[in-house]
Design an enzyme around this catalytic site. Structure first.
Site, short mmCIF file in Angstrom:
data_model
loop_
_atom_site.label_atom_id
_atom_site.label_comp_id
_atom_site.label_asym_id
_atom_site.label_seq_id
_atom_site.Cartn_x
_atom_site.Cartn_y
_atom_site.Cartn_z
N ASP A 100 -2.37 -5.89 2.62
CA ASP A 100 -2.81 -5.30 3.66
C ASP A 100 -2.41 -6.03 4.81
O ASP A 100 -3.10 -6.78 5.24
CB ASP A 100 -4.66 -4.86 3.41
CG ASP A 100 -4.77 -4.10 4.66
OD1 ASP A 100 -4.17 -3.95 5.85
OD2 ASP A 100 -5.80 -3.60 4.48
N HIS A 101 -1.42 -5.46 5.67
CA HIS A 101 -0.89 -6.31 6.48
C HIS A 101 -1.94 -6.58 7.68
O HIS A 101 -1.89 -7.41 8.48
CB HIS A 101 0.57 -5.95 7.06
CG HIS A 101 0.55 -4.73 8.01
ND1 HIS A 101 0.24 -3.52 7.56
CD2 HIS A 101 0.57 -4.66 9.20
CE1 HIS A 101 0.36 -2.43 8.63
NE2 HIS A 101 0.42 -3.29 9.67
N LYS B 10 -3.29 -10.29 10.41
CA LYS B 10 -3.34 -10.26 11.94
C LYS B 10 -4.12 -11.30 12.48
O LYS B 10 -5.28 -11.48 12.05
CB LYS B 10 -3.56 -8.80 12.61
CG LYS B 10 -2.54 -7.88 12.20
CD LYS B 10 -3.00 -6.51 12.88
CE LYS B 10 -2.09 -5.42 12.74
NZ LYS B 10 -0.71 -5.46 13.37
N HIS C 57 -6.53 -0.25 6.03
CA HIS C 57 -6.73 -1.10 6.97
C HIS C 57 -8.06 -0.96 7.43
O HIS C 57 -8.93 -2.20 8.04
CB HIS C 57 -5.65 -0.75 7.84
CG HIS C 57 -4.28 -0.74 7.53
ND1 HIS C 57 -3.74 -1.52 6.57
CD2 HIS C 57 -3.34 0.13 7.80
CE1 HIS C 57 -2.57 -1.43 6.51
NE2 HIS C 57 -2.12 -0.42 6.83
N LYS D 240 0.76 -1.08 0.04
CA LYS D 240 0.06 -0.11 -0.17
C LYS D 240 0.88 1.39 -0.06
O LYS D 240 2.16 0.85 0.38
CB LYS D 240 -0.78 0.23 1.15
CG LYS D 240 -0.15 0.16 2.43
CD LYS D 240 -1.18 0.35 3.62
CE LYS D 240 -1.04 1.99 3.78
NZ LYS D 240 -0.06 2.28 4.83
N ASP E 228 -3.19 7.00 5.01
CA ASP E 228 -2.32 5.69 5.40
C ASP E 228 -3.18 4.80 6.18
O ASP E 228 -2.57 3.51 6.04
CB ASP E 228 -1.32 6.69 6.37
CG ASP E 228 -0.29 5.65 6.86
OD1 ASP E 228 0.24 4.99 5.81
OD2 ASP E 228 0.13 5.63 8.01
N LYS F 291 -1.78 9.20 15.30
CA LYS F 291 -0.48 9.07 16.01
C LYS F 291 -0.49 9.93 17.10
O LYS F 291 -0.90 10.89 17.13
CB LYS F 291 0.41 9.44 14.87
CG LYS F 291 0.27 8.61 13.62
CD LYS F 291 2.05 8.19 13.09
CE LYS F 291 1.75 7.47 11.65
NZ LYS F 291 2.12 6.03 11.94
#
Ligand code: BG6
Length: 509
Positions: free
Chosen positions: A192-193, A197, A255, A163, A250, A355
């Site tokens: 898409d990490h 999961k 995600h 991505k 991001d 963040k």
């Protein structure tokens, strides 16, 4: 109990050569090599395989082997077995070259052929694009022009693309057109990490492997859904990328919307391939793009100022390296989305991510409606929260269901009691990077956990109108939250408008 991929396969992936573009980068060191090594240790990597690293940096096979040997010592998530690693290292090769130059790809083609002969490999090749997004289109084009993406009836050529896929709706469409003029959709694995999961994959097992939840998984019983992806880290050394991206591109476009679609989708006809992807995209298509007034009413953006994280002073976003000192990039976002279908009409889906927030946690909260009758008296009942299911994606992976129980003793006093399921106590857990399942799935040709283009397009259609309004209206109050807090106050007001509040995040332990 060894970690098993979602699809239930426990035989090794197809023999292949794995070509990693961006072989000297951070992602390769920290995630891909440890993940490949873990697969090898779990006997899920094919016995016969080879790795070819490609990067701009000048190096050679020997130097690459010694580099990855020192990287694995630093980043492995399990003890490294010397014999296993020696086998891995001797099957690893390297070529350097400019991604713009056809020579690099001619050289790569020759190297793939050499390595194939050395190890007697079939012609299967997995290309992993762990490179700057600005090169995605170019590299696929060059691979295509060099004839490296051509499959035969017996061999496959697959490309994993990191991505972000595009910077906005139009550039995503352009990139897709460029790529699909060289390869078929069935060869493109948009990774898409988050979908790698354990707890995210468990959403499907939880929903469709138990009969108790599905009947209440709808607007009749569910009051709201909240998805929070909170980080304590700042932009670290990625200011150059992040300042042109912001948290919405991001985290939300990929995600979070993907996790949301797993939570909201209809039961798929089967658990693999297109069935799941068909259902996920329907959810995204049911989220109507916002009109400009709706953007103002239903979204909140923020940017962190200086503050305290873990007792330490941290700088404001605008003072981070490679960030414009007058930047208007958002590092926090909260929004209310509506999935306009029969299952979810009128149920708000609140999502937020940022963040430098107060905690590092990813949680999905399903808030259930109150009981229809206040049998124990309004006062008693007001004291407790309606039932709530919390999926702890990370850290402390697990699931908590808050239920109500009578406190022991005379009279009626009611308490919230958590029913707790923790992955830590669930057999032997295998330390992993999150990339194992995804790499393995690519090697066996299972695309379930990868984004199909229609879902990428649908996500951009949701996010793009929001970004357009924000770009037209410069934020006047940035920075508007201090590091170490839960973001701007407007985020609490957004949720309060519908009579809700953000779930108060306590880490499980
Ligand atoms: C990445 C984002 O995709 O996900 C990063 O680019 C973010 O900005 C990261 O920090 C978060 O991933 P995780 O697995 O640490 O929650």
């Amino acid at each position: 109990m060894a970690t098993k991929p979602l699809t239930g396969h426990d035989t090794p992936g197809d023999s292949c050569t794995i070509v990693i573009f961006g072989a000297s980068g951070d992602l390769t060191k920290r995630k891909l090599l440890p993940a490949l090594y873990n697969l090898k240790a779990l006997k899920l990597l094919p016995e016969n395989f080879a790795v070819i690293g490609v990067a701009v940096t000048d190096s050679n096979d020997e130097m690459f082997r010694s580099q990855i040997t020192s990287d694995i010592k630093q980043f492995a998530t399990r003890p490294v077995d010397q014999a296993e690693w020696d086998d891995f290292a001797k099957r690893s090769y390297y070529i350097s070259g400019d991604f713009n130059s056809p020579d690099t790809f001619a050289h790569l083609g020759a190297k793939i052929e050499d390595v194939r002969k050395t190890w007697n490999l079939p012609g299967n090749v997995l290309f992993y694009l762990a490179i700057s997004p600005s090169f995605f289109g170019k590299v696929v084009e060059q691979l295509g022009n060099a004839g490296l993406t051509k499959e035969t009836p017996d061999t496959w050529r697959r490309i994993i693309i990191e991505k972000p896929f595009g910077h906005d709706l139009q550039s995503a469409r352009d990139l897709n057109t460029q790529i699909t003029s060289h390869v078929q959709e069935s060869q493109i694995y948009r990774i898409d990490h988050y979908l790698g999961k354990e707890t995210v994959q468990n959403i499907m097992v939880f929903r469709f492997g138990n009969s108790v939840f599905e009947p209440i998984w709808n607007r009749r019983y569910i009051d709201y859904v909240q998805i929070t992806v909170a980080e304590q880290l700042g932009v670290e050394l990625r200011g150059g990328y992040y300042d042109h991206s912001g948290v919405t591109r991001d985290m939300v476009q990929n995600h979070i919307l993907s996790v949301l679609s797993l939570v909201a989708m209809e039961p798929p006809a089967s658990i693999s391939g297109d069935s799941v992807r068909n259902e996920k995209v329907k959810v995204l298509e049911a989220i109507r793009p916002m009109e400009p007034e709706e953007v103002l009413a239903n979204t909140v953006r923020g940017q962190y100022g200086a503050g305290l994280i873990g007792g330490k002073n941290v700088p404001a976003y605008r003072s981070e390296p490679d960030v414009n000192p007058a930047s208007n990039t958002e590092t926090f976002v909260a929004m209310k989305l509506n999935v306009e279908n029969w299952r979810w009409a009128d149920v708000p889906f609140f999502i937020r991510s940022g963040k430098r927030l107060a905690a590092h946690t990813t949680q999905i909260v399903i808030g259930f409606k109150r009981t229809p009758l206040l049998l124990f008296g309004k006062e008693v009942q007001d004291d407790f929260m309606p039932n709530r299911l919390v999926i702890h994606v990370q850290p402390d992976e697990g699931i908590t269901m808050d239920i109500h129980a009578k406190r022991p003793g005379p009279g009626i006093s009611i308490a919230n009691v958590p029913l707790d399921f923790s992955y830590n106590e669930f057999g032997e857990s295998t330390a992993a990077t999150g990339y194992e399942t995804l790499l393995y799935d690519c090697m066996i040709g299972d695309m379930t956990l990868f984004h199909r283009y229609d879902s990428v397009d649908a996500s951009w259609r949701i996010v793009n109108p929001i970004l357009d309004v924000w770009q037209a209206l410069h934020p006047r109050d940035f920075p508007n939250y201090a590091s170490g807090t839960w973001g701007p106050e407007a985020s609490d007001r957004l949720v309060a408008k519908t009579g809700h509040a953000w779930h108060h995040y306590e880490l499980k332990k």
